[in-house]
Enzyme design. Sequence first.
Site: not given
Length: 378
Positions: A44, A142, A171, A227, A271, A318, A320
């Site tokens: 996943k 869950r 689980h 799993r 920043y 930042c 990027d």
Amino acid sequence: MTDQTPAQFVHRPTFAEINLSALRANLESIRQHVGTAKVMAVVKANGYGHGIQTVALEFQRLGVDSLGVAYIEEALDLRKVGVTIPVLVFGGLLYDQLDLYIRNDIDVTASSVSKLEQIDSSAQKLGKRARVHLKIDTGLERIGVHYYSSQTLFDAALRARHCDVVGVYSHFADVNPLDLSLARRQLERFTTALEYFTPRALSKFDRHIAASGGLIALRESHLDMVRPGLSLYGVYPHRAMTPLLRLTPALALKSHVVFFKVVKEGAGVSYGHRWRAPHDTRVVTIPIGYGDGYLRSLTNRGWAIVRGQKCPVVGAVCMDQLMVDLGPSGEAYNGDQVVLIGSQGSHSITVEDLAEAVDTTPHEILVLLNQRIPRVMI
Ligand SMILES: *Cc1c(COP(=O)(O)O)cnc(C)c1O
């Protein structure tokens, strides 16, 4: 230092290197550890950031028994690229998705009596059989039917004429190798619930509860199938599990120096000036940021290996770009390769290190690495 960037990444000097032989070695380690239990490889969230298609096809080629994903969309993508082995979707399902499951031979999680009845009627309508795994909630709260009400789900399964129950699973909420009491209690609830169903079941099915943690730290939890997700990618869910199983990290995150400068004593970096140079120092800029999935919370906490030295990420990460302090006599040139996860020389930065630095799970560090980062298979 040579620049080993493949030519196609000249315009995007940040990439993740995926080592397929590490995946194979980890699967081999897991198989030895679990003996006869089957292995469902969990792929996943883009194969935990490694690239879902590549890892799914590789695990299929290596002979795993089945694959596990979270959402039906992921399962359908796998069918499109040639996955033919069973694929289980763990997540809760919505009724209007059921046709997709059944038409594409995707294994369905039946997490309530009403959902199981819907699965059965969809299968009847399509004139096909549905492959179902019954989900028992043993303490995660869950999805699934509570262990103390599980007879209702089992009875519904015995009535469902168009379903094949191929699995029953649960689980763990917590596999802490230093205190396995909750995991043991959940396992006990699960096996007790199964005492009702096992003698009544119409055909053989797999009992499964262990993800990586249970697989590594609680042998009794292997049952018929395990799993693993994280451990297949060479990462440990918990530090204390390191001695229990040999794993090799499959992902390295690399980039290149794009800017070099000297920062004067007292100058604030990035920043908000969340870091100030304590003395004149040399700082490089690396083209990766939280827009790629490199967590902003690694501000003043992450590291990068530059020219064989492990150096701190300084100032705010930042979107990027991020800055790395090489120290007063540090050296680097534009184009030097930088390791953000992985090793170079005698230093390494692991997914576990980053997770600990920002108090999250190793899973999150991996899965956030997004599509902006090209994957290079080696
Ligand atoms: C994600 C997941 C796994 C794999 O967990 P890891 O800790 O990555 O091994 C197994 N089972 C279920 C139901 C999951 O959601």
